[in-house]
Enzyme design. Structure first.
Site, PDB file in Angstrom:
ATOM      1  N   VAL A   1       2.741  -5.552   3.452  1.00 18.77           N
ATOM      2  CA  VAL A   1       2.322  -6.633   4.343  1.00 18.77           C
ATOM      3  C   VAL A   1       2.936  -7.943   3.854  1.00 18.77           C
ATOM      4  O   VAL A   1       2.851  -8.273   2.663  1.00 18.77           O
ATOM      5  CB  VAL A   1       0.789  -6.744   4.400  1.00 18.77           C
ATOM      6  CG1 VAL A   1       0.380  -7.854   5.372  1.00 18.77           C
ATOM      7  CG2 VAL A   1       0.171  -5.417   4.826  1.00 18.77           C
TER       8      VAL A   1
ATOM      9  N   GLY B   1       0.820  -1.206   0.000  1.00 21.34           N
ATOM     10  CA  GLY B   1       0.000   0.000   0.000  1.00 21.34           C
ATOM     11  C   GLY B   1       0.847   1.245   0.000  1.00 21.34           C
ATOM     12  O   GLY B   1       2.070   1.194  -0.147  1.00 21.34           O
TER      13      GLY B   1
ATOM     14  N   LYS C   1       2.912  -6.111   8.942  1.00 21.92           N
ATOM     15  CA  LYS C   1       2.829  -4.867   8.170  1.00 21.92           C
ATOM     16  C   LYS C   1       4.038  -4.012   8.506  1.00 21.92           C
ATOM     17  O   LYS C   1       4.223  -3.616   9.663  1.00 21.92           O
ATOM     18  CB  LYS C   1       1.532  -4.119   8.490  1.00 21.92           C
ATOM     19  CG  LYS C   1       1.385  -2.807   7.723  1.00 21.92           C
ATOM     20  CD  LYS C   1       0.158  -2.024   8.158  1.00 21.92           C
ATOM     21  CE  LYS C   1      -1.115  -2.620   7.644  1.00 21.92           C
ATOM     22  NZ  LYS C   1      -2.282  -1.716   7.874  1.00 21.92           N
TER      23      LYS C   1
ATOM     24  N   ALA D   1       2.646   1.123   3.695  1.00 27.21           N
ATOM     25  CA  ALA D   1       3.267  -0.072   4.264  1.00 27.21           C
ATOM     26  C   ALA D   1       3.187  -1.242   3.294  1.00 27.21           C
ATOM     27  O   ALA D   1       2.409  -1.237   2.332  1.00 27.21           O
ATOM     28  CB  ALA D   1       2.587  -0.437   5.580  1.00 27.21           C
TER      29      ALA D   1
ATOM     30  N   ASP E   1     -12.224   4.188   7.252  1.00 23.35           N
ATOM     31  CA  ASP E   1     -11.750   3.738   5.937  1.00 23.35           C
ATOM     32  C   ASP E   1     -12.354   2.378   5.598  1.00 23.35           C
ATOM     33  O   ASP E   1     -11.640   1.447   5.210  1.00 23.35           O
ATOM     34  CB  ASP E   1     -10.225   3.680   5.910  1.00 23.35           C
ATOM     35  CG  ASP E   1      -9.667   3.587   4.486  1.00 23.35           C
ATOM     36  OD1 ASP E   1     -10.412   3.925   3.529  1.00 23.35           O
ATOM     37  OD2 ASP E   1      -8.504   3.179   4.323  1.00 23.35           O
TER      38      ASP E   1
END
Length: 274
Positions: free
Chosen positions: A22, A17, A37, A20, A135
């Site tokens: 994962v 993302g 993460k 970060a 979110d």
């Protein structure tokens, strides 16, 4: 990919993302697979980098061991190392709801309503612990096997007990409430709106609003009505359309005022299908 992060041996990358990456990893102490993460720091910054990376890490680190709920991904550990910081979560192997958000991969309506009901209970639990998610979207709902849902990614959440600076102006515009887009004061009804949009998309195979630019999308969300759900899915009972429509009201005072009220109507809608 590094070989390890802290005590966790990395196996492969799961997702990447804006803040970060994962990884699937092995916890040798607990003898289980976990998701790690990793937040990279700015070059030459031995501590936590500033901005959204720092705030996202601190948000999730603050929730380690706090949100114990069957439909919230468990946050297990967090640490800061030279050059990076990381959060360790339970590993959920079934992908995300994003794979069921387009018309060629829709879930049966019963599954959608079951998922929305479980998420509403999880978000009510989070609210009781002073947390707004902010979110909610299909990519932030992990799928267990056999079929189950778990809410993840509290990186932009508002946490009542947090001592660090809150992140503002970030998220996924297509799922944001009108008041969130306008940067107005928020309460749990913004998450109710976002869950309504998620449910709409999983049932219709499309988002309520489409636009060629973020600015136009924001204008549509704040001023226009979405197509009625049954105009896209005539097979759905009216009770389902009414529940989703009320959750997505632009005026927060016209939405469901409590998670329990939304959960109740989702359960009634599910019963109408069965």
């Amino acid at each position: 990919m590094p070989e390890s992060v802290g005590r966790y041996a990395l196996i492969r990358e799961l997702a990447r993302g804006s803040t970060a990456t994962v990884y699937l990893a092995r916890d040798p102490v607990a003898d289980r697979e976990v998701a790690v993460k990793v937040f990279a720091h700015a070059p030459g910054d031995p501590g936590l980098t500033r901005g959204t990376h720092r705030a996202s890490f601190l948000n999730e680190a603050a929730l380690v061991g706090r949100l114990h709920h069957p439909h919230i991904v468990a946050l297990l550990d967090a640490a800061v190392e030279p050059g990076y910081s990381y959060v360790v979560m339970e590993y959920v192997p079934g992908g995300t709801l994003a794979q069921h958000a387009a018309s060629d991969g829709l879930l049966p309506p019963e599954r959608v309503l079951e998922s929305a009901f479980k998420l509403s209970r999880a978000l009510d639990f989070a609210l009781q612990h002073g947390v707004l998610h902010r979110d909610i979207k299909p990519a932030n709902v992990l799928l267990g096997q056999p079929f189950d849902v778990k809410l993840t990614d509290f990186g932009v959440a508002r946490i009542a007990t947090a001592t660090h600076t809150e992140i503002t102006g970030v998220g996924s515009p297509a799922y944001m409430s009108p008041e969130q887009l306008a940067d107005l004061p928020l309460d749990h009804r913004t998450d109710i709106y976002s869950l309504g949009v998620l449910t709409y998309q999983l049932l219709a195979g499309r988002l309520p609003f489409h636009a060629p630019s973020v600015g136009e999308l924001m204008r549509l969300i704040t001023t226009q009505e979405a197509p009625r759900l049954r105009s896209l899915r005539p097979d759905l009972p009216e009770a389902i359309e009414a529940t989703v429509w009320r959750a997505m009201q632009k005026d927060a005072s016209l939405r469901y005022q409590t998670w329990r009220d939304l959960s109740t109507d989702l359960a009634i809608s599910l019963a109408s299908l069965r």
